[in-house]
Scaffold this active site. Structure first.
Site, mmCIF file in Angstrom:
data_model
loop_
_atom_site.group_PDB
_atom_site.id
_atom_site.type_symbol
_atom_site.label_atom_id
_atom_site.label_comp_id
_atom_site.label_asym_id
_atom_site.label_seq_id
_atom_site.Cartn_x
_atom_site.Cartn_y
_atom_site.Cartn_z
ATOM 1 N N TYR A 62 -71.632 49.030 7.069
ATOM 2 C CA TYR A 62 -70.626 49.459 6.419
ATOM 3 C C TYR A 62 -69.472 48.733 6.670
ATOM 4 O O TYR A 62 -68.662 48.250 5.877
ATOM 5 C CB TYR A 62 -70.103 50.955 6.821
ATOM 6 C CG TYR A 62 -70.779 51.938 5.854
ATOM 7 C CD1 TYR A 62 -72.008 51.623 5.044
ATOM 8 C CD2 TYR A 62 -70.636 53.283 5.815
ATOM 9 C CE1 TYR A 62 -72.813 52.612 4.371
ATOM 10 C CE2 TYR A 62 -71.390 54.206 5.033
ATOM 11 C CZ TYR A 62 -72.537 53.805 4.353
ATOM 12 O OH TYR A 62 -73.084 54.653 3.556
ATOM 13 N N CYS A 94 -69.111 59.086 10.657
ATOM 14 C CA CYS A 94 -68.692 57.670 10.748
ATOM 15 C C CYS A 94 -67.240 57.436 10.458
ATOM 16 O O CYS A 94 -66.729 57.966 9.395
ATOM 17 C CB CYS A 94 -69.439 57.320 9.517
ATOM 18 S SG CYS A 94 -69.240 55.249 9.236
ATOM 19 N N CYS A 208 -65.766 53.929 16.500
ATOM 20 C CA CYS A 208 -67.020 53.903 15.585
ATOM 21 C C CYS A 208 -67.950 54.587 16.342
ATOM 22 O O CYS A 208 -68.227 54.559 17.325
ATOM 23 C CB CYS A 208 -67.326 52.357 15.710
ATOM 24 S SG CYS A 208 -69.012 52.126 14.880
HETATM 25 N N1 DGL Z 1 -70.898 54.236 12.795
HETATM 26 C C1 DGL Z 1 -69.928 53.700 11.827
HETATM 27 C C2 DGL Z 1 -68.654 54.084 12.313
HETATM 28 O O1 DGL Z 1 -68.169 55.024 13.004
HETATM 29 C C3 DGL Z 1 -70.117 52.219 11.143
HETATM 30 C C4 DGL Z 1 -71.048 51.188 11.499
HETATM 31 C C5 DGL Z 1 -71.321 50.308 10.417
HETATM 32 O O2 DGL Z 1 -70.638 49.203 10.357
HETATM 33 O O3 DGL Z 1 -71.997 50.786 9.584
HETATM 34 O O4 DGL Z 1 -67.750 53.336 11.809
#
Ligand code: DGL
Length: 283
Positions: A62, A94, A208
């Site tokens: 993402y 996330c 993240c």
């Molecule tokens: N796990 C996601 C977050 O906490 C991000 C990972 C991604 O770039 O998809 O931001």
């Protein structure tokens, strides 16, 4: 859109405890395996809670997508999942999705939603030297949401931000049992340390959910002189509060749910099985 979840203005308030089906799951959502760092804390606090762990692997990562793309994707997927699986609560495990789409998802879904907020407040409370590093995705670190947290909780601190997309790939690889070059972690540490004031960082926010999965490697890269802070335990506590009084019945119902054409469960089985998820489904 189904009226079940397309209810604009709905606050997603928790139902009375006795109205909740004991088998109704908590739905955890992330772009990949990052949310497993949150699930670990949920398991400690609510061991009997039924869980669906949803990973949008078809959309991973993402962090390099636009706000519009992330918001549309997260709202659309969570709408479909809420309609199909009837969760008692959704946790957007996330930071990227939460800092961009949390308010919008709350608007359109009639289910309580818990988001993931970069842990700037707790970091500011424990930083002795007043210099805090924040590692996140490129999409997260540019959000006004993060500016507001900084202004509210860390205005008397120096907050240095660094986008570390390589760590997302690294965490995905580590959980698949692959070896990752230590330089990846060193580059993330150097990205903070090399900024003006960076030598004095004593606290690092892992903004993240993938990053706590490689915290040991990051600690080594930082030379053991920093404290890492993330939001996982706080999220679990919030879910505990919102489900207070509800009963849980797990009966081996938990599963991982993946977007995409291929089911990666066999590659990830040890990581999921450690958290009592033993089967999967592809959406
Ligand atoms: N796990 C996601 C977050 O906490 C991000 C990972 C991604 O770039 O998809 O931001």
């Amino acid at each position: 859109m189904s009226p079940q979840w397309c209810s604009f203005g709905a606050q997603g308030l928790a139902k009375a405890a006795e109205q909740v089906d004991p088998a109704a799951p908590l739905l955890l959502f992330d772009s990949g395996v990052g949310g497993l760092s949150v699930l670990a804390e949920i398991r400690k606090l609510l061991p009997d809670a039924p869980v669906i762990y949803a990973a949008d692997l078809a959309g991973l990562p993402y962090g390099n997508k636009s706000e519009a793309e992330i918001a549309a994707r997260v709202c659309g997927l969570l709408g479909r999942m809420a309609e199909r699986f009837r969760p008692r609560l959704i946790c957007i495990a996330c930071n990227t999705a939460s800092t961009i789409a949390l308010a919008m998802v709350r608007e359109v879904l009639e289910v309580p939603i818990v988001g993931t907020v970069p842990a700037i407040k707790p970091a500011a409370e424990i930083s002795h030297r007043g210099v805090i590093g924040l590692l996140g995705t490129a999409a997260t670190i540019r959000q006004g949401y993060v500016d507001r947290l900084e202004a509210e909780f860390a205005s008397d601190k120096l907050l240095l931000r660094h986008a570390a997309p390589e760590l997302v790939t690294a965490a995905e690889a580590v959980l698949r049992g692959q070896v990752v070059d230590a330089n990846v972690f060193q580059r993330a540490a150097d990205g903070l340390r090399s900024q003006p004031g960076g030598a004095d960082i004593d606290t690092v926010v892992l903004a993240c959910t993938h990053f706590p999965l490689v915290q040991a490697q990051l600690a080594e890269a930082f030379g053991g002189k920093v404290t890492f802070v993330d939001g996982a335990a706080g999220i679990a506590r919030r879910i505990g509060v919102l489900t207070q009084g509800q009963t849980f019945r797990r009966s081996h119902s938990d599963f991982a749910l993946f977007t995409g054409k291929h089911d990666p469960f066999s590659e990830l089985a040890p990581a999921f099985e450690r958290l009592s998820i033993n089967r999967s489904l592809v959406l």
